[in-house]
Structure formats: C-alpha cells, structure tokens
Write a protein that holds these residues in place. Structure first.
Motif, PDB file in Angstrom:
ATOM      1  N   ALA A  56      -3.878 -14.024  10.755  1.00  0.00           N
ATOM      2  CA  ALA A  56      -4.271 -12.698  11.232  1.00  0.00           C
ATOM      3  C   ALA A  56      -3.491 -11.596  10.508  1.00  0.00           C
ATOM      4  N   ARG A  57      -2.214 -11.824  10.273  1.00  0.00           N
ATOM      5  CA  ARG A  57      -1.411 -10.855   9.528  1.00  0.00           C
ATOM      6  C   ARG A  57      -1.947 -10.687   8.103  1.00  0.00           C
ATOM      7  N   ARG A  58      -2.306 -11.796   7.486  1.00  0.00           N
ATOM      8  CA  ARG A  58      -2.863 -11.715   6.131  1.00  0.00           C
ATOM      9  C   ARG A  58      -4.204 -10.987   6.133  1.00  0.00           C
ATOM     10  N   ALA A  59      -4.993 -11.197   7.177  1.00  0.00           N
ATOM     11  CA  ALA A  59      -6.285 -10.519   7.278  1.00  0.00           C
ATOM     12  C   ALA A  59      -6.095  -9.005   7.372  1.00  0.00           C
ATOM     13  N   ALA A  60      -5.088  -8.575   8.119  1.00  0.00           N
ATOM     14  CA  ALA A  60      -4.803  -7.138   8.220  1.00  0.00           C
ATOM     15  C   ALA A  60      -4.402  -6.574   6.859  1.00  0.00           C
ATOM     16  N   GLN A  61      -3.540  -7.291   6.162  1.00  0.00           N
ATOM     17  CA  GLN A  61      -3.091  -6.830   4.850  1.00  0.00           C
ATOM     18  C   GLN A  61      -4.238  -6.749   3.853  1.00  0.00           C
ATOM     19  N   THR A  62      -5.162  -7.678   3.944  1.00  0.00           N
ATOM     20  CA  THR A  62      -6.285  -7.723   3.008  1.00  0.00           C
ATOM     21  C   THR A  62      -7.128  -6.450   3.076  1.00  0.00           C
ATOM     22  N   PHE A  65      -4.114  -2.723   5.993  1.00  0.00           N
ATOM     23  CA  PHE A  65      -3.367  -2.356   7.197  1.00  0.00           C
ATOM     24  C   PHE A  65      -2.048  -3.136   7.218  1.00  0.00           C
ATOM     25  N   THR A  66      -0.942  -2.442   7.393  1.00  0.00           N
ATOM     26  CA  THR A  66       0.360  -3.095   7.467  1.00  0.00           C
ATOM     27  C   THR A  66       0.490  -3.842   8.795  1.00  0.00           C
ATOM     28  N   PRO A  67       0.765  -5.144   8.788  1.00  0.00           N
ATOM     29  CA  PRO A  67       0.972  -5.863  10.052  1.00  0.00           C
ATOM     30  C   PRO A  67       2.372  -5.599  10.593  1.00  0.00           C
ATOM     31  N   PHE A  68       2.446  -5.393  11.908  1.00  0.00           N
ATOM     32  CA  PHE A  68       3.737  -5.124  12.538  1.00  0.00           C
ATOM     33  C   PHE A  68       3.708  -5.682  13.951  1.00  0.00           C
ATOM     34  N   ALA A 175     -13.070   2.199  10.837  1.00  0.00           N
ATOM     35  CA  ALA A 175     -11.933   1.599  10.133  1.00  0.00           C
ATOM     36  C   ALA A 175     -11.210   0.600  11.032  1.00  0.00           C
ATOM     37  N   SER A 176     -11.058   0.935  12.309  1.00  0.00           N
ATOM     38  CA  SER A 176     -10.408   0.021  13.245  1.00  0.00           C
ATOM     39  C   SER A 176     -11.211  -1.264  13.408  1.00  0.00           C
ATOM     40  N   THR A 177     -12.523  -1.133  13.451  1.00  0.00           N
ATOM     41  CA  THR A 177     -13.380  -2.311  13.556  1.00  0.00           C
ATOM     42  C   THR A 177     -13.228  -3.213  12.340  1.00  0.00           C
ATOM     43  N   THR A 178     -13.188  -2.606  11.151  1.00  0.00           N
ATOM     44  CA  THR A 178     -13.021  -3.370   9.916  1.00  0.00           C
ATOM     45  C   THR A 178     -11.728  -4.177   9.930  1.00  0.00           C
ATOM     46  N   ALA A 179     -10.672  -3.593  10.496  1.00  0.00           N
ATOM     47  CA  ALA A 179      -9.389  -4.297  10.562  1.00  0.00           C
ATOM     48  C   ALA A 179      -9.368  -5.360  11.652  1.00  0.00           C
ATOM     49  N   LEU A 180      -9.887  -5.017  12.828  1.00  0.00           N
ATOM     50  CA  LEU A 180      -9.701  -5.896  13.985  1.00  0.00           C
ATOM     51  C   LEU A 180     -10.650  -7.084  14.022  1.00  0.00           C
ATOM     52  N   GLU A 181     -11.815  -6.965  13.426  1.00  0.00           N
ATOM     53  CA  GLU A 181     -12.768  -8.084  13.483  1.00  0.00           C
ATOM     54  C   GLU A 181     -12.180  -9.355  12.853  1.00  0.00           C
ATOM     55  N   PRO A 182     -11.644  -9.314  11.619  1.00  0.00           N
ATOM     56  CA  PRO A 182     -11.053 -10.543  11.062  1.00  0.00           C
ATOM     57  C   PRO A 182      -9.745 -10.927  11.733  1.00  0.00           C
TER      58      PRO A 182
END
Length: 238
Positions: A56-62, A65-68, A175-182
């Motif tokens: 999931a962290r890698r998906a955010a980075q892709t 989005f910085t994972p935190f 943009a939030s949807t693009t990040a959160l779906e994966p």
C-alpha cells in the motif's frame, strides 16, 4: 488562542507544527490550525498491521503521494495538496467536556462553516468510505452524498487534539480517489471510489482559502478562543 497558518514543504516537518500546538495546549494555551498539508497518504496504526501495508505504501508513492504513518488509529487518508486539514488543541485543565462532546463541538463548527459558505452538509458517511468513523460529514440533500470530512481525536492526560480532513474541490476528490483506490486494494479494506464527496459538490466554494478561513473562524468561536494570536509557520498554497 494560538492560530497557526501555513505549511512546511515536507510531511514530517509540517506535522511537527501540529505536535507543538498540542504541547502548548498541555501548558494551558488552546490552539487552532486549518491548512493544506503537503501531498501524502496518512496511514493509521490499523493499516500498519495489515499484510499488504508495504504494498500500500508503494502504491501511494507510485501515484506521487508520500506515505506517512500517523500516531492514531483509523484508516488511510489522502491529502492531495488541496485537501484541508484542521486541528483544535484543547487543554484538559478543567471541565472541557467528554470525548463525544468535543467531537460534536468540532463537527458542528465545521458543518456550520461549510453551510455558511453555501454548502448543504449532513452528518454521517456512505458505506465503504475512506477512513470510516462515527464523526464524519457528507454532502447533504441526497442519500448518495459522498463523504467530505472525517474527524478523529487524540487524548492525553493534559490535552486533547481534535483533528480531521476536508475535501474541498472536485479535482481534490478525484486526486484522493486516484491515491486511495490502489492503497485500499493493497490493504484488503473495502473502499467505494464514488464515496468521496467535496465541499464544491455540496454547493460550497472550490476556493481553499475561503473554506479554510471559514472553518478557522468557526473553530475559534466554538473554542472561546479570544484573544487570538496568529502565527505563520510557512507559506499557504493560495
């Protein structure tokens, strides 16, 4: 009442400002901060225990989005760079109410602010929303209205921090949807992309500055926060 405005360029440095707001409340000084944090996906402690957390962290980075990992529970929340965050720090040196009362006060203030800018807002959230919780706000006027704000609380012996996120524009929601779906897919947590709403969808403005100031004023007024002391901790994106 201490009011912080602006943000730092990195996620970690930006979060330090809010941590200091909570520390000041422990010393008796309440505070409010409403701002647009740097682009990130903020994971909760529950997420960090999932088998798919690293994926999931890698998906955010892709998707940029910085994972935190934040220090409270809940599920992942995306901040697109337009998304607003809000925080109210409350000294617990007397009768400051219960956890539920503080949640209700902050949720009521945010809802009042959004309605004051022309939005139609209701309490609650649709099924399979991001970071599901009991203290959410959604687009009102329809049973299909998406979630536009979530609220959580961190409580210490000497202070509490009631904080949340607020999706402002339709582009913010996209943009939030693009990040959160994966991200949610990797975590194995149900998520409905259509469940994300926005202030604009509720009939309010897409102007982040206008929404931020309205929410800031409402939170200060509900917190009995006079006199006010505004501090700049960095530039604002508007």
């Amino acid at each position: 009442m201490r009011i912080l405005r602006g943000r730092s360029p990195t996620v970690r440095a930006d979060r330090e400002h809010t941590a200091r707001l909570l520390a000041a409340a422990a010393d008796g000084l309440p505070g409010v901060r409403v701002w647009a944090p740097p682009r990130q996906v903020a994971f909760g402690r529950r997420d960090a225990r999932e088998p798919g957390y690293d994926r999931a962290r890698r998906a955010a980075q892709t998707v940029g989005f910085t994972p935190f990992e934040r220090d409270v529970g809940g599920r992942a929340v995306a901040y697109s760079g337009e998304t607003l965050a809000f925080a109210v720090s409350i000294p617990l040196d007397g009768n400051r109410g219960s956890i539920d009362e503080r949640h209700a006060t902050v949720a009521g203030a945010v809802r009042s602010a959004l309605e004051g800018t022309g939005g139609t807002v209701s309490h609650g959230e649709p099924p399979d929303a991001f970071c599901p919780g009991d203290h959410s706000l959604r687009v009102g006027g329809t049973s299909a209205g998406g979630k536009l704000a979530g609220i959580a609380q961190r409580v210490r012996a000497d202070a509490a921090l009631v904080a949340g996120c607020l999706v402002v524009s339709r582009s913010d929601a996209a943009a939030s949807t693009t990040a959160l779906e994966p991200v949610y897919d990797a975590l194995g947590v149900p998520f409905e992309p259509e469940s994300i709403g926005s202030v604009a969808e509720a009939g309010g403005p897409s102007d982040g500055r206008r929404v931020a100031r309205a929410v800031e004023n409402a939170l200060v007024e509900r917190s009995d926060g006079d006199p006010r002391r505004v501090e700049r901790v960095g530039p604002e994106p508007w």
